[in-house]
Structure formats: C-alpha cells, structure tokens
Design a protein around this motif. Structure first.
Motif, PDB file in Angstrom:
ATOM      1  N   ARG A   1      31.867  77.138  40.897  1.00  0.00           N
ATOM      2  CA  ARG A   1      33.312  77.330  40.824  1.00  0.00           C
ATOM      3  C   ARG A   1      33.955  76.774  42.092  1.00  0.00           C
ATOM      4  O   ARG A   1      33.695  77.248  43.194  1.00  0.00           O
ATOM      5  CB  ARG A   1      33.618  78.814  40.653  1.00  0.00           C
ATOM      6  N   VAL A   2      34.793  75.754  41.921  1.00  0.00           N
ATOM      7  CA  VAL A   2      35.353  74.999  43.038  1.00  0.00           C
ATOM      8  C   VAL A   2      36.863  75.145  43.082  1.00  0.00           C
ATOM      9  O   VAL A   2      37.542  74.973  42.051  1.00  0.00           O
ATOM     10  CB  VAL A   2      34.982  73.505  42.927  1.00  0.00           C
ATOM     11  N   LEU A   3      37.389  75.438  44.265  1.00  0.00           N
ATOM     12  CA  LEU A   3      38.832  75.396  44.502  1.00  0.00           C
ATOM     13  C   LEU A   3      39.145  74.121  45.267  1.00  0.00           C
ATOM     14  O   LEU A   3      38.571  73.863  46.326  1.00  0.00           O
ATOM     15  CB  LEU A   3      39.290  76.604  45.324  1.00  0.00           C
ATOM     16  N   LEU A   4      40.066  73.329  44.739  1.00  0.00           N
ATOM     17  CA  LEU A   4      40.473  72.079  45.360  1.00  0.00           C
ATOM     18  C   LEU A   4      41.919  72.178  45.802  1.00  0.00           C
ATOM     19  O   LEU A   4      42.809  72.467  44.993  1.00  0.00           O
ATOM     20  CB  LEU A   4      40.310  70.922  44.372  1.00  0.00           C
ATOM     21  N   THR A   5      42.177  71.946  47.089  1.00  0.00           N
ATOM     22  CA  THR A   5      43.550  71.867  47.584  1.00  0.00           C
ATOM     23  C   THR A   5      43.979  70.406  47.627  1.00  0.00           C
ATOM     24  O   THR A   5      43.150  69.498  47.689  1.00  0.00           O
ATOM     25  CB  THR A   5      43.687  72.478  48.983  1.00  0.00           C
ATOM     26  N   GLY A   6      45.294  70.192  47.602  1.00  0.00           N
ATOM     27  CA  GLY A   6      45.794  68.818  47.625  1.00  0.00           C
ATOM     28  C   GLY A   6      45.487  68.060  46.348  1.00  0.00           C
ATOM     29  O   GLY A   6      45.340  66.836  46.364  1.00  0.00           O
ATOM     30  N   ALA A   7      45.428  68.775  45.229  1.00  0.00           N
ATOM     31  CA  ALA A   7      44.980  68.163  43.977  1.00  0.00           C
ATOM     32  C   ALA A   7      45.953  67.139  43.417  1.00  0.00           C
ATOM     33  O   ALA A   7      45.584  66.354  42.546  1.00  0.00           O
ATOM     34  CB  ALA A   7      44.723  69.252  42.930  1.00  0.00           C
TER      35      ALA A   7
ATOM     36  N   VAL B   1      37.141  72.810  48.537  1.00  0.00           N
ATOM     37  CA  VAL B   1      37.277  71.435  49.033  1.00  0.00           C
ATOM     38  C   VAL B   1      38.731  71.274  49.467  1.00  0.00           C
ATOM     39  O   VAL B   1      39.644  71.339  48.640  1.00  0.00           O
ATOM     40  CB  VAL B   1      36.916  70.392  47.962  1.00  0.00           C
ATOM     41  N   HIS B   2      38.921  71.072  50.756  1.00  0.00           N
ATOM     42  CA  HIS B   2      40.270  71.110  51.345  1.00  0.00           C
ATOM     43  C   HIS B   2      40.718  69.693  51.704  1.00  0.00           C
ATOM     44  O   HIS B   2      40.331  69.141  52.730  1.00  0.00           O
ATOM     45  CB  HIS B   2      40.232  71.997  52.589  1.00  0.00           C
ATOM     46  N   THR B   3      41.554  69.115  50.835  1.00  0.00           N
ATOM     47  CA  THR B   3      42.100  67.784  51.102  1.00  0.00           C
ATOM     48  C   THR B   3      43.574  67.835  51.480  1.00  0.00           C
ATOM     49  O   THR B   3      44.123  66.829  51.933  1.00  0.00           O
ATOM     50  CB  THR B   3      41.944  66.854  49.877  1.00  0.00           C
TER      51      THR B   3
ATOM     52  N   PHE C   1      32.678  75.388  52.653  1.00  0.00           N
ATOM     53  CA  PHE C   1      34.034  74.879  52.857  1.00  0.00           C
ATOM     54  C   PHE C   1      33.910  73.418  53.262  1.00  0.00           C
ATOM     55  O   PHE C   1      33.381  73.104  54.336  1.00  0.00           O
ATOM     56  CB  PHE C   1      34.731  75.687  53.952  1.00  0.00           C
ATOM     57  N   VAL C   2      34.373  72.515  52.407  1.00  0.00           N
ATOM     58  CA  VAL C   2      34.324  71.072  52.677  1.00  0.00           C
ATOM     59  C   VAL C   2      35.708  70.635  53.148  1.00  0.00           C
ATOM     60  O   VAL C   2      36.686  70.738  52.393  1.00  0.00           O
ATOM     61  CB  VAL C   2      33.903  70.278  51.428  1.00  0.00           C
ATOM     62  N   PHE C   3      35.783  70.160  54.366  1.00  0.00           N
ATOM     63  CA  PHE C   3      37.063  69.803  54.989  1.00  0.00           C
ATOM     64  C   PHE C   3      37.158  68.293  55.161  1.00  0.00           C
ATOM     65  O   PHE C   3      36.340  67.678  55.853  1.00  0.00           O
ATOM     66  CB  PHE C   3      37.171  70.491  56.352  1.00  0.00           C
ATOM     67  N   VAL C   4      38.162  67.700  54.520  1.00  0.00           N
ATOM     68  CA  VAL C   4      38.410  66.268  54.683  1.00  0.00           C
ATOM     69  C   VAL C   4      39.314  66.091  55.896  1.00  0.00           C
ATOM     70  O   VAL C   4      40.512  66.387  55.850  1.00  0.00           O
ATOM     71  CB  VAL C   4      39.042  65.652  53.426  1.00  0.00           C
ATOM     72  N   SER C   5      38.738  65.623  56.987  1.00  0.00           N
ATOM     73  CA  SER C   5      39.442  65.450  58.252  1.00  0.00           C
ATOM     74  C   SER C   5      39.900  63.996  58.378  1.00  0.00           C
ATOM     75  O   SER C   5      40.412  63.417  57.411  1.00  0.00           O
ATOM     76  CB  SER C   5      38.518  65.860  59.404  1.00  0.00           C
ATOM     77  N   SER C   6      39.696  63.374  59.516  1.00  0.00           N
ATOM     78  CA  SER C   6      40.152  62.002  59.746  1.00  0.00           C
ATOM     79  C   SER C   6      39.370  61.373  60.882  1.00  0.00           C
ATOM     80  O   SER C   6      38.997  62.057  61.846  1.00  0.00           O
ATOM     81  CB  SER C   6      41.647  61.991  60.094  1.00  0.00           C
ATOM     82  N   ILE C   7      39.152  60.062  60.800  1.00  0.00           N
ATOM     83  CA  ILE C   7      38.497  59.348  61.896  1.00  0.00           C
ATOM     84  C   ILE C   7      39.371  59.362  63.144  1.00  0.00           C
ATOM     85  O   ILE C   7      38.873  59.130  64.261  1.00  0.00           O
ATOM     86  CB  ILE C   7      38.159  57.898  61.485  1.00  0.00           C
TER      87      ILE C   7
ATOM     88  N   ASN D   1      34.547  55.654  46.838  1.00  0.00           N
ATOM     89  CA  ASN D   1      33.431  55.914  47.751  1.00  0.00           C
ATOM     90  C   ASN D   1      33.627  57.235  48.481  1.00  0.00           C
ATOM     91  O   ASN D   1      32.685  58.023  48.642  1.00  0.00           O
ATOM     92  CB  ASN D   1      33.291  54.768  48.756  1.00  0.00           C
ATOM     93  N   LEU D   2      34.852  57.489  48.928  1.00  0.00           N
ATOM     94  CA  LEU D   2      35.133  58.764  49.597  1.00  0.00           C
ATOM     95  C   LEU D   2      34.915  59.932  48.637  1.00  0.00           C
ATOM     96  O   LEU D   2      34.272  60.937  48.989  1.00  0.00           O
ATOM     97  CB  LEU D   2      36.562  58.782  50.124  1.00  0.00           C
ATOM     98  N   VAL D   3      35.421  59.805  47.431  1.00  0.00           N
ATOM     99  CA  VAL D   3      35.264  60.867  46.432  1.00  0.00           C
ATOM    100  C   VAL D   3      33.786  61.126  46.162  1.00  0.00           C
ATOM    101  O   VAL D   3      33.354  62.284  46.044  1.00  0.00           O
ATOM    102  CB  VAL D   3      36.009  60.490  45.134  1.00  0.00           C
ATOM    103  N   ASP D   4      32.993  60.084  46.095  1.00  0.00           N
ATOM    104  CA  ASP D   4      31.567  60.241  45.827  1.00  0.00           C
ATOM    105  C   ASP D   4      30.876  61.027  46.945  1.00  0.00           C
ATOM    106  O   ASP D   4      30.032  61.887  46.673  1.00  0.00           O
ATOM    107  CB  ASP D   4      30.911  58.871  45.660  1.00  0.00           C
ATOM    108  N   LEU D   5      31.235  60.742  48.193  1.00  0.00           N
ATOM    109  CA  LEU D   5      30.625  61.500  49.297  1.00  0.00           C
ATOM    110  C   LEU D   5      31.085  62.955  49.281  1.00  0.00           C
ATOM    111  O   LEU D   5      30.290  63.866  49.522  1.00  0.00           O
ATOM    112  CB  LEU D   5      30.954  60.863  50.644  1.00  0.00           C
ATOM    113  N   ILE D   6      32.358  63.200  48.996  1.00  0.00           N
ATOM    114  CA  ILE D   6      32.839  64.578  48.921  1.00  0.00           C
ATOM    115  C   ILE D   6      32.048  65.353  47.873  1.00  0.00           C
ATOM    116  O   ILE D   6      31.600  66.487  48.105  1.00  0.00           O
ATOM    117  CB  ILE D   6      34.343  64.618  48.603  1.00  0.00           C
ATOM    118  N   ILE D   7      31.864  64.749  46.705  1.00  0.00           N
ATOM    119  CA  ILE D   7      31.124  65.407  45.632  1.00  0.00           C
ATOM    120  C   ILE D   7      29.682  65.677  46.067  1.00  0.00           C
ATOM    121  O   ILE D   7      29.125  66.748  45.794  1.00  0.00           O
ATOM    122  CB  ILE D   7      31.168  64.558  44.351  1.00  0.00           C
ATOM    123  N   THR D   8      29.082  64.727  46.767  1.00  0.00           N
ATOM    124  CA  THR D   8      27.732  64.921  47.286  1.00  0.00           C
ATOM    125  C   THR D   8      27.680  66.123  48.232  1.00  0.00           C
ATOM    126  O   THR D   8      26.739  66.927  48.200  1.00  0.00           O
ATOM    127  CB  THR D   8      27.243  63.663  48.020  1.00  0.00           C
TER     128      THR D   8
END
Length: 315
Positions: free
Chosen positions: A2-8, A66-68, A109-115, A208-215
């Motif tokens: 069960r996944v909660l996605l922010t920024g959907a 997953v926090h985008t 908790f998967v956090f999409v940050s920034s370079i 590619n980014l989506v694939d890594l997030i899913i991984t």
C-alpha cells in the motif's frame, strides 16, 4: 503493498502514478490538493504541504510513502525571503509528513530530492557521487538538503527506512523550464551560437527516474541509502541541441562561437547564471544505484528525447 504518493498531479508524480497503478501487487493512494486531479489509484485530498498538515487519513494502513511534492525551483523568485518559503514546504512540510508516517507505522519513506543538494556545477570529468559532500548553492537546494537531514535523523530514531534520490534536470513529455526553452529555440529553426560547447551535463529521462523510484520502493538494499540518478550518458549543450533536433526531425543550425565570448556577452547582459547552466558542467555518477540495486537506466537518451514529443508516452 500500500503506497501513498504525494505530488501525484506533478511532472514526476503523474508519470509515477501512471506506472504504479498498473501493478497488481500495489494499492496506490494519491494525495492531492483538489479533488479529481489524479486519474490513478485512490485519491485523498490534503490541505497542502506544510508543518501543520494533517496526513492521518492519507497514511492510514500505508506501507510506503513516495514523496515527490515540493515547492519547485523558481528561477525568478520574487518573495522577500525565498529560503523561508522553500523551508516551509520542502523542509518543514516534509518533516511533518515523515513524522506522521513513522507514527502510522509506514515502513519506508522514499524522498525525491535534487542534485542541487550537491551543488550547481562540477569540474569536467569529475562528477558528483552519492558520497560527495553536499554544498547547496541556492535556497531550493538548501531546503532539500535540510529535509534530507531531518528525514535521516527521523529514520534513525523511529526505525522507518528512508531512501533519498537526487535527480539532475528531468526531461520528458510536458517538460518546462530551461529544457522547454531549448526545445522552442530548436523548433524555431534560428541559428544558435552553441556549436562549439564542450561541457558535460547529466540529465535524466522521466521514465528512467520513475523506474529507479519504483525500484527503491521495495528493494531491500535501498533502505537508508542515497542514490544519484541519470541517463548514464552525459551531453554537451551542443550534443543536446542536436539530439533535440533529431527527436523532432528538424535541422539544427549551430554557430561555433567560443565559450569565452558567450560568457562575456552573458555577463554584459546580466545573464551569467543562464550562461553557466548552458556552458558549465554538472555530471552525476550513478554507479551506486548500479552496484547496490543492480539498476540500469531502461531507456537511452535518444529514446528519452523522442518520448518528449510522443503523445502516446504522455501520462
């Protein structure tokens, strides 16, 4: 799971939701600010992303967040204190979500940050690595770094696994900002003074980014790690413009003006920052994702650019 996605409803979140909703083993809930703005999974309306937002309804029974969602990087931010504004959403809002997630029993908790956490540029051939010392150069990057630090501390205290992903510029269908500007310039067919640029920049195709997030959602070795993500093929501005031209089937007219001359002109016009992004290097090393997760970018730069203009790949 069960996944909660922010920024959907955002650029990355919308594409991620599109993919996650296809998995039989995943029950997806998309957190949105306005009803009817997500077309995938279940929908949960929340009142923004801030230090006092109540996430209890959205987090109930969830295994992974997953926090985008974020206050996006704004080139011409007109607020009086941009760092304070970024902190409200990107640090305080993220920490509030993380704390409530931990209390609700969320496992990861998967956090999409920034370079931008690492910095604004690299020396040619010396890319950022996942172990590079953070050196954010602007308010956006600093707010993302502070959020990372807060989440990592929370993870250690609560036992919730925290995974951090730092992407460089993301491109794909509906891309905006500087990348969209380059596309428009190529589409106009005007001569461009970028025929002799020898920098190297890392980009990441949206898929590619989506694939890594899913991984990273369920890979056991992703727990409590930081990953840099990219296409695995760095481009000069000259190469990028030619690639865009090939993707849309239009010739690109590039004039070989020396980089030094372009920098001088940009400085005189007050566009030094723009010139640094076009002429400077920013490379990322994705070897940690490869070594730890066995991950490889599923599509090439050429395919990623093609998908920018392919309506069938739009979410």
């Amino acid at each position: 799971m069960r996944v909660l996605l922010t920024g959907a409803s955002g650029f990355v979140g919308k594409r991620l939701a599109h993919h996650l909703d296809r998995f039989d083993t995943t029950t997806l809930t998309c957190a949105v600010r306005r009803p009817g703005t997500s077309h995938y999974g279940d929908e949960c309306v929340v009142d923004g992303l801030g230090a006092t937002t109540d996430w209890s309804g959205a987090l109930n029974g969830k295994d992974v967040v997953v926090h985008t969602a974020a206050r996006a990087h704004i080139m011409r931010d007109k607020v009086s204190d941009s760092l304070a504004e970024y902190r409200k959403v990107n640090m305080q809002g993220t920490l509030n979500l993380g704390e409530q997630a931990a209390k609700s029993g969320v496992r990861r908790f998967v956090f999409v940050s920034s370079i931008k956490v690492n910095g604004e540029h690299t020396l040619l051939g010396r890319p950022f690595t996942a172990g590079s010392k953070p050196a954010p150069g602007d308010a956006y990057g600093r707010s993302k770094f502070e959020a990372e630090q807060a989440l990592q501390t929370l993870g250690k205290e609560s036992g919730m696994e925290v995974v951090i992903i730092r992407p460089p510029l993301v491109y794909g269908p509906g891309v905006k900002g500087n990348f969209a500007t380059l596309i428009r310039l190529v589409e106009k067919g005007l001569p461009l003074p970028f025929g002799a640029i020898h920098n190297k920049r890392s980009f990441v195709a949206l898929d590619n980014l989506v694939d890594l997030i899913i991984t990273c959602i369920d890979h056991p070795d992703a727990a409590n790690e930081v990953f840099l993500v990219g296409d695995g093929e760095d481009l000069s501005t000259t190469e990028l413009l030619r690639g865009i031209g090939m993707a849309i089937g239009k010739p690109v007219h590039l004039v070989p003006v020396p980089e030094r001359a372009l920098m001088i002109c940009a400085a005189l016009l007050g566009k030094r920052g723009v010139a640094q992004r076009l002429l400077g290097s920013l490379q990322v090393d994705i070897s940690k994702a490869r070594d730890v997760l066995g991950w490889e970018p599923p599509i090439s730069v050429e395919e990623g650019l093609r998908r920018c203009f392919d309506s069938e790949n739009a979410s």
